[in-house]
Design a protein around this motif. Structure first.
Motif, short mmCIF file in Angstrom:
data_model
loop_
_atom_site.label_atom_id
_atom_site.label_comp_id
_atom_site.label_asym_id
_atom_site.label_seq_id
_atom_site.Cartn_x
_atom_site.Cartn_y
_atom_site.Cartn_z
N SER A 16 0.82 -1.22 0.00
CA SER A 16 0.00 0.00 0.00
C SER A 16 0.85 1.26 0.00
O SER A 16 0.32 2.37 -0.01
CB SER A 16 -0.93 0.00 1.22
N SER A 17 2.17 1.11 0.02
CA SER A 17 3.08 2.26 -0.03
C SER A 17 3.86 2.24 -1.33
O SER A 17 4.29 1.18 -1.79
CB SER A 17 4.04 2.23 1.16
N SER A 18 4.05 3.41 -1.91
CA SER A 18 4.86 3.54 -3.13
C SER A 18 6.29 3.91 -2.80
O SER A 18 7.09 4.19 -3.69
CB SER A 18 4.25 4.58 -4.06
N SER A 19 6.62 3.95 -1.52
CA SER A 19 7.95 4.37 -1.06
C SER A 19 8.73 3.17 -0.54
O SER A 19 8.28 2.47 0.37
CB SER A 19 7.81 5.41 0.06
N GLU A 26 9.49 3.52 3.21
CA GLU A 26 8.38 3.12 4.08
C GLU A 26 8.20 1.61 4.09
O GLU A 26 7.95 1.01 5.14
CB GLU A 26 7.09 3.81 3.63
N ARG A 27 8.34 0.99 2.94
CA ARG A 27 8.19 -0.47 2.86
C ARG A 27 9.26 -1.17 3.71
O ARG A 27 8.96 -2.11 4.45
CB ARG A 27 8.30 -0.93 1.41
N SER A 30 10.22 11.82 5.59
CA SER A 30 10.28 12.55 4.33
C SER A 30 10.98 13.90 4.47
O SER A 30 11.41 14.49 3.48
CB SER A 30 8.86 12.77 3.78
N LEU A 89 1.85 6.65 10.04
CA LEU A 89 2.21 5.89 8.84
C LEU A 89 1.40 4.61 8.77
O LEU A 89 0.83 4.28 7.71
CB LEU A 89 3.71 5.58 8.85
N ARG A 117 -2.24 5.36 7.92
CA ARG A 117 -2.43 5.72 6.52
C ARG A 117 -2.37 4.48 5.62
O ARG A 117 -3.21 4.29 4.74
CB ARG A 117 -1.36 6.74 6.11
N LEU A 118 -1.38 3.62 5.84
CA LEU A 118 -1.24 2.42 5.01
C LEU A 118 -2.36 1.43 5.28
O LEU A 118 -2.83 0.74 4.35
CB LEU A 118 0.12 1.76 5.27
N ARG A 168 -5.44 2.48 3.36
CA ARG A 168 -5.29 2.15 1.93
C ARG A 168 -5.51 0.66 1.70
O ARG A 168 -6.17 0.25 0.73
CB ARG A 168 -3.90 2.54 1.44
N LYS A 219 10.68 10.38 -0.93
CA LYS A 219 10.27 9.42 0.10
C LYS A 219 11.08 8.14 0.00
O LYS A 219 10.92 7.26 0.80
CB LYS A 219 8.79 9.10 -0.02
#
Length: 410
Positions: A179-182, A185-186, A292, A305, A308-309, A312, A410
């Motif tokens: 669910s993260s594009s970073s 974060e992953r 970030s 974080l 938010r994830l 999503r 990010k």
């Protein structure tokens, strides 16, 4: 009510009212104090004195003092609304409230407000500390302000019910990561799970600690039944743990999978990480992860974080529920207890989980041994074979690692 905490804040006495008739004080002093204020901004003296003393003596951390202050404020506001204490000050309430009066408050919390037994016991612990450590004991320069102690016999609330722990499963962990594009974060989410980190510990994991764990991963070992050199699947990662006495950290070594450390190393090799790491003098003070804005993660940022994830993941139907940071820590415990390579029996695995989580007593870790039936279906594949913790982490890293480009923020 409002709690105000100030820790080592510099105060200029030049503006003091003592200087109205001429200069009397002009120095700067460092102030550590906690104040509980009512709805009309009036100080509640006894509670404020207790919390200030507790923070100055390191019996309470600043964040804990704020929680204690709020909980005590809830009790005082409730009692103030009763006919018995309608015309009493808050200090007078504390000096007169009985054991039965506090127990009635707990009954109201349970039957009217619908609070859980665990939340009620947490408030009970705050009130017991106030009476046992301050109101009913004397100090160096004062006598006890109250002779009879409603907490002389211990807690006033019933023991909290022990609910089954439902950890973050591997499927939920993958859903959060996807669910993260970073990649930052992953990588962070997988590390929190695999290292069993509390949210308050994330910002204290350092580049130096990761480097030493990676050095351990490069060591050569000989297995009992093999002639070739082998590298370990797990490495000890040093963590300045929370839950120590006062404000002290409680160091421990967490059991981290080598594939996760290698994923962190790739993140550390990126221009994004190196740009922020330049501001630090040594690896031992360089945070493992930057947010970030190029700062270490604080507990609130970790919670936001995950929130938010989780939203999503639920919205995209990847997950069915929200996942909090502590559920990732629960997942770490279950990963050890269900991995076939952490010992041949229950006790071996329990001791491994205890050390990795930083629990002082094995009785705390035993909470995780009451596995709900559906958890077994989550951790066991259809073949009936249970995959190891390291294998699961390697598969997840291989499936969900993103490239970090020079222009990424990010």
């Amino acid at each position: 009510m409002k709690v105000v905490v100030r820790e080592k804040q510099m105060l200029d006495l030049g503006g003091s009212m003592l200087n109205e008739d001429g200069p009397t004080v002009a120095d700067q002093v460092s102030v550590t104090a906690v104040g509980l204020f009512d709805s009309e901004e009036r100080l509640v003296p006894l509670v404020s004195e207790y919390l200030t003393f507790a923070v100055r003596s390191a019996n309470l951390a600043a964040l804990s003092a704020e929680t204690y202050g709020r909980n005590i404020g809830y009790l005082l506001e409730h009692l103030k609304d009763t006919p018995t204490f309608k015309s009493s000050s808050y200090d007078e309430i504390l000096l007169a409230v009985t054991q039965h009066g506090i127990q009635r408050y707990f009954t109201n919390l349970r039957e009217v407000d619908g609070l859980t037994s665990t939340t009620i016991r947490n408030r009970d612990a705050c009130y017991m500390a106030l009476f046992n450590d301050f109101l009913c004991v004397g100090g160096k320069h004062r006598s006890a302000v109250r002779e009879d102690n409603p907490y002389a016999g211990g807690f006033l609330s019933p023991p909290p019910k022990k609910d089954l722990v439902y950890p973050c499963s591997m499927q939920e962990l993958k859903a959060l990561i996807e669910s993260s594009s970073s990649e930052r974060e992953r990588c962070l989410i997988q590390t929190v799970f695999d290292a069993g980190l509390r949210r308050s510990e994330v910002g204290r994991v350092t580049l130096g600690a990761v480097n030493r764990a990676l050095a351990f991963a490069q060591a050569n070992f000989v297995a009992d039944d093999a002639e070739d050199w082998v590298h370990p699947d797990y490495c000890p990662l040093y963590i300045d743990g929370s839950k120590g006495r006062g404000k002290e950290f409680k160091p421990r070594y967490s059991i981290v999978s080598r594939p996760v450390l290698e994923r962190i190393r790739r993140y550390h090799a990126s221009p994004l990480f190196r740009k922020h790491a330049r501001r630090y003098e040594t690896a031992d003070v360089t945070p493992c992860f930057f947010n970030s804005e190029g700062r270490p993660f604080n507990p609130d940022a970790v919670s936001k974080l995950l929130e938010r994830l989780s939203k999503r993941a639920v919205k995209s139907k990847r997950a069915e529920r929200m996942v909090s940071p502590h559920k990732l820590r629960h997942g770490h415990a279950y990963a050890i207890l269900t991995s076939p390579d952490f010992g041949d029996n229950y006790l071996d695995k329990l001791l491994m989980a205890q050390k990795s989580l930083g629990h002082k007593q094995t009785s705390t870790t035993e909470t995780y041994t009451e596995l709900p039936q559906e958890v077994f279906h989550l951790v066991c594949p259809g073949t009936g074979e249970i995959s190891t913790k390291a294998k699961n982490m390697a598969d997840l890293a291989a499936q969900a690692t993103l490239k970090i480009r020079l222009g990424d923020k990010k």
